[in-house]
Design a protein around this motif. Structure first.
Motif, PDB file in Angstrom:
ATOM      1  N   UNK A  98       7.953  -6.477  11.199  1.00  0.00           N
ATOM      2  CA  UNK A  98       7.648  -5.967  12.501  1.00  0.00           C
ATOM      3  C   UNK A  98       7.537  -4.328  12.437  1.00  0.00           C
ATOM      4  N   UNK A  99       8.075  -3.638  11.275  1.00  0.00           N
ATOM      5  CA  UNK A  99       8.005  -2.390  11.278  1.00  0.00           C
ATOM      6  C   UNK A  99       6.628  -1.946  10.365  1.00  0.00           C
ATOM      7  N   UNK A 100       5.985  -2.997   9.803  1.00  0.00           N
ATOM      8  CA  UNK A 100       4.682  -3.033   8.968  1.00  0.00           C
ATOM      9  C   UNK A 100       4.632  -1.617   8.291  1.00  0.00           C
ATOM     10  N   UNK A 101       5.790  -1.360   7.421  1.00  0.00           N
ATOM     11  CA  UNK A 101       5.711  -0.346   6.309  1.00  0.00           C
ATOM     12  C   UNK A 101       5.815  -0.841   5.107  1.00  0.00           C
ATOM     13  N   UNK A 102       4.750  -0.276   4.239  1.00  0.00           N
ATOM     14  CA  UNK A 102       4.789  -0.928   2.996  1.00  0.00           C
ATOM     15  C   UNK A 102       6.070  -0.898   2.590  1.00  0.00           C
ATOM     16  N   UNK A 103       6.574  -1.979   1.670  1.00  0.00           N
ATOM     17  CA  UNK A 103       7.728  -2.468   1.352  1.00  0.00           C
ATOM     18  C   UNK A 103       7.745  -3.170  -0.186  1.00  0.00           C
ATOM     19  N   UNK A 104       8.764  -2.625  -0.939  1.00  0.00           N
ATOM     20  CA  UNK A 104       9.067  -3.386  -2.228  1.00  0.00           C
ATOM     21  C   UNK A 104      10.396  -3.975  -2.178  1.00  0.00           C
ATOM     22  N   UNK A 105      10.353  -5.345  -2.369  1.00  0.00           N
ATOM     23  CA  UNK A 105      11.529  -6.211  -2.030  1.00  0.00           C
ATOM     24  C   UNK A 105      11.980  -6.608  -3.385  1.00  0.00           C
ATOM     25  N   UNK A 106      13.305  -6.739  -3.717  1.00  0.00           N
ATOM     26  CA  UNK A 106      13.732  -7.197  -4.908  1.00  0.00           C
ATOM     27  C   UNK A 106      14.785  -8.409  -4.594  1.00  0.00           C
ATOM     28  N   UNK A 107      14.716  -9.367  -5.668  1.00  0.00           N
ATOM     29  CA  UNK A 107      15.270 -10.743  -5.782  1.00  0.00           C
ATOM     30  C   UNK A 107      16.711 -10.460  -5.739  1.00  0.00           C
ATOM     31  N   UNK A 108      17.650 -11.375  -5.202  1.00  0.00           N
ATOM     32  CA  UNK A 108      18.892 -11.347  -4.939  1.00  0.00           C
ATOM     33  C   UNK A 108      19.800 -11.839  -6.385  1.00  0.00           C
ATOM     34  N   UNK A 109      20.979 -11.243  -6.400  1.00  0.00           N
ATOM     35  CA  UNK A 109      21.825 -11.544  -7.752  1.00  0.00           C
ATOM     36  C   UNK A 109      22.222 -13.068  -7.845  1.00  0.00           C
ATOM     37  N   UNK A 156       5.596 -17.687   2.527  1.00  0.00           N
ATOM     38  CA  UNK A 156       4.570 -18.677   2.620  1.00  0.00           C
ATOM     39  C   UNK A 156       4.229 -18.745   4.097  1.00  0.00           C
ATOM     40  N   UNK A 157       5.083 -18.700   5.170  1.00  0.00           N
ATOM     41  CA  UNK A 157       4.692 -19.023   6.371  1.00  0.00           C
ATOM     42  C   UNK A 157       4.444 -17.763   7.088  1.00  0.00           C
ATOM     43  N   UNK A 158       4.805 -16.559   6.869  1.00  0.00           N
ATOM     44  CA  UNK A 158       4.244 -15.155   7.655  1.00  0.00           C
ATOM     45  C   UNK A 158       3.313 -14.738   6.799  1.00  0.00           C
ATOM     46  N   UNK A 159       3.202 -14.879   5.444  1.00  0.00           N
ATOM     47  CA  UNK A 159       2.316 -14.138   4.592  1.00  0.00           C
ATOM     48  C   UNK A 159       2.282 -12.641   4.996  1.00  0.00           C
ATOM     49  N   UNK A 160       3.169 -12.086   4.622  1.00  0.00           N
ATOM     50  CA  UNK A 160       3.321 -10.498   5.256  1.00  0.00           C
ATOM     51  C   UNK A 160       2.446  -9.791   4.428  1.00  0.00           C
ATOM     52  N   UNK A 161       1.639  -8.917   4.846  1.00  0.00           N
ATOM     53  CA  UNK A 161       0.549  -7.980   4.246  1.00  0.00           C
ATOM     54  C   UNK A 161       1.194  -6.751   3.773  1.00  0.00           C
ATOM     55  N   UNK A 162       2.449  -6.432   3.998  1.00  0.00           N
ATOM     56  CA  UNK A 162       3.101  -5.089   3.602  1.00  0.00           C
ATOM     57  C   UNK A 162       4.137  -5.233   2.692  1.00  0.00           C
ATOM     58  N   UNK A 163       4.361  -6.391   2.325  1.00  0.00           N
ATOM     59  CA  UNK A 163       5.635  -6.597   1.448  1.00  0.00           C
ATOM     60  C   UNK A 163       5.375  -7.178  -0.029  1.00  0.00           C
ATOM     61  N   UNK A 164       5.540  -6.569  -0.886  1.00  0.00           N
ATOM     62  CA  UNK A 164       5.541  -7.107  -2.359  1.00  0.00           C
ATOM     63  C   UNK A 164       6.721  -7.422  -2.951  1.00  0.00           C
ATOM     64  N   UNK A 165       6.872  -8.374  -3.787  1.00  0.00           N
ATOM     65  CA  UNK A 165       8.315  -8.836  -4.115  1.00  0.00           C
ATOM     66  C   UNK A 165       8.320  -8.659  -5.720  1.00  0.00           C
ATOM     67  N   UNK A 166       9.674  -8.222  -6.214  1.00  0.00           N
ATOM     68  CA  UNK A 166       9.921  -8.162  -7.571  1.00  0.00           C
ATOM     69  C   UNK A 166      11.000  -8.821  -7.961  1.00  0.00           C
ATOM     70  N   UNK A 167      11.235  -9.353  -9.146  1.00  0.00           N
ATOM     71  CA  UNK A 167      12.574  -9.627  -9.809  1.00  0.00           C
ATOM     72  C   UNK A 167      13.440  -8.394 -10.258  1.00  0.00           C
ATOM     73  N   UNK A 168      12.760  -7.459 -11.117  1.00  0.00           N
ATOM     74  CA  UNK A 168      13.602  -6.472 -11.725  1.00  0.00           C
ATOM     75  C   UNK A 168      12.730  -5.403 -12.443  1.00  0.00           C
ATOM     76  N   UNK A 169      13.306  -4.158 -12.505  1.00  0.00           N
ATOM     77  CA  UNK A 169      12.862  -3.118 -12.951  1.00  0.00           C
ATOM     78  C   UNK A 169      13.686  -2.588 -14.028  1.00  0.00           C
ATOM     79  N   UNK A 170      13.103  -1.686 -15.252  1.00  0.00           N
ATOM     80  CA  UNK A 170      13.938  -0.929 -15.907  1.00  0.00           C
ATOM     81  C   UNK A 170      14.730  -0.059 -15.227  1.00  0.00           C
TER      82      UNK A 170
END
Length: 386
Positions: A241-252, A269-283
């Motif tokens: 709802x805030x509509x801010x670009x977001x990087x979201x990481x997978x849980x432990x 799948x249901x909301x198809x958010x336009x401002x959220x991108x999901x990652x598993x991990x980073x260095x």
């Protein structure tokens, strides 16, 4: 001086950043030999495949231990830990280390402690004495009581370990190695990579360069695992709802992670958010650069308490996972309520008074840890001091 073989067991993605600079210092010390064991979810692709990052950083892995049982519930946690005891006992028998290091408080770290201490191998516990709540609280303090040498991350933690009856000559406040990494990027904190191009992930191609971004990392709480899906849905809806670009990481990999992951997948799948991108991990260094250049971190990760307090990154801490943990002025605490989360995010983003705090060290923990290991006599007999 004879060379001491120090066996370090890394069992999960976040544990690597908690120990990385100490691994380097041990590896480079003339009187120490590093025996690195990678186990648990650190070997699994769906939790970020941390082992690939570790190998890329130039570390030689002595053993790999596959021990995670499917289920992500309390029973599978207990069975994973039991399997870990059996497998790690064999690993230590083969490697014959002079000491074993277990890290922090993840549920499976008790397997390292049991397998070592039951074989009369001196046990070293990194980051004991802190308060967290849930199963991590019990495991951290159980590790402390099994350990012979304690390398804590703060003065508050040191005093708590001493109150548990540990020998003052075997308790050292070295700081946390994760703060070493944070200190390294302070002088070179520019986001010099494109997160999506470098790490892929899934979801929308968010407009983070022009609008800025927030970061979300939310894990299930092991003592509240049944509500994990409902809890993450509150955060998902607030961020959406805030509509801010977001990087979201997978849980432990904890009890409830299926609920958290399922909630994320269904929302995606249901909301198809336009401002959220999901990652598993980073260095680790890339992740810290991502954080220090963000508007805010949201969720319940300990990185918000530790590295973000040092880097003065605003944090919205949700729920009880970091209950009573020593924290800096960067954090605001809220419950799993969509409107409360939205309000807290907006407050943190607009706050200009957040300052850096060195609660968990000054950036030299790895070197301090190696020096203690090289110079302090190690033993496996101990008695409570009162």
């Amino acid at each position: 001086m004879s060379i001491k073989k120090i066996c370090v067991v890394v069992t999960a993605r976040p544990s690597y950043s908690r120990i990385k600079t100490a691994l380097t210092a041990i590896k480079n010390h003339p009187n120490l030999e590093l025996q690195l064991v990678i186990a648990g979810s650190a070997l699994l692709g769906r939790y970020g495949n941390a082992v690939e990052v570790i190998e890329k950083d130039g570390f030689t892995i002595a053993e790999k231990v596959f021990m995670v049982l499917e289920g992500e519930n309390p029973t599978s946690m207990a069975k994973t830990t039991g399997l870990g005891v059996m497998e790690l006992a064999n690993v230590f028998y083969r490697l014959k280390p002079d000491a074993v290091i277990t890290i922090a408080d993840r549920f499976e770290t008790i397997a390292t402690s049991i397998a070592a201490s039951y074989q009369n191998i001196p046990l070293i516990h990194i980051q004991g004495g802190e308060v967290t709540g849930n199963i991590d609280e019990k495991v951290r303090h159980a590790n402390t009581k099994l350990a012979d040498l304690h390398l804590v991350a703060s003065e508050d933690a040191k005093q708590r370990v001493l109150k548990m009856g540990e020998d003052p000559n075997m308790v050292f406040n070295t700081g946390c190695p994760s703060i070493d990494l944070a200190n390294q990027i302070k002088s070179n904190s520019a986001l010099d990579f494109d997160p999506i191009l470098k790490y892929g992930g899934v979801g929308a191609e968010v407009n983070w360069k022009e609008e800025g971004y927030i970061v979300v990392m939310q894990h299930p709480v092991t003592t509240e695992y049944a509500s994990a899906r409902k809890d993450v849905e509150a955060t998902l809806n607030a961020v959406h709802e805030l509509n801010i670009p977001t990087f979201w990481f997978w849980p432990n990999v904890d009890a409830g992670s299926d609920g958290t992951s399922g909630g994320i997948r269904a929302f995606r799948e249901n909301s198809k958010p336009k401002t959220i991108h999901f990652f598993k991990n980073m260095e680790p260094n890339d992740f810290l650069k991502l954080l220090v250049n963000s508007k805010c971190l949201i969720g319940n990760s300990s990185v918000g308490v530790r590295e973000c307090s040092y880097l003065a990154v605003p944090v919205v801490n949700i729920g009880t996972r970091q209950h009573k943990r020593q924290r800096g002025n960067n954090i605001i605490d809220v419950s799993y309520n969509k409107d409360a989360i939205k309000k807290a995010i907006l407050e943190r983003i607009s706050n200009t008074t957040i300052t850096s705090e060195s609660i968990y060290g000054d950036g030299d923990a790895g070197a301090k840890i190696a020096e203690v290991l090289a110079n302090v006599p190690l033993g496996f007999h101990k008695t409570i001091t009162y």
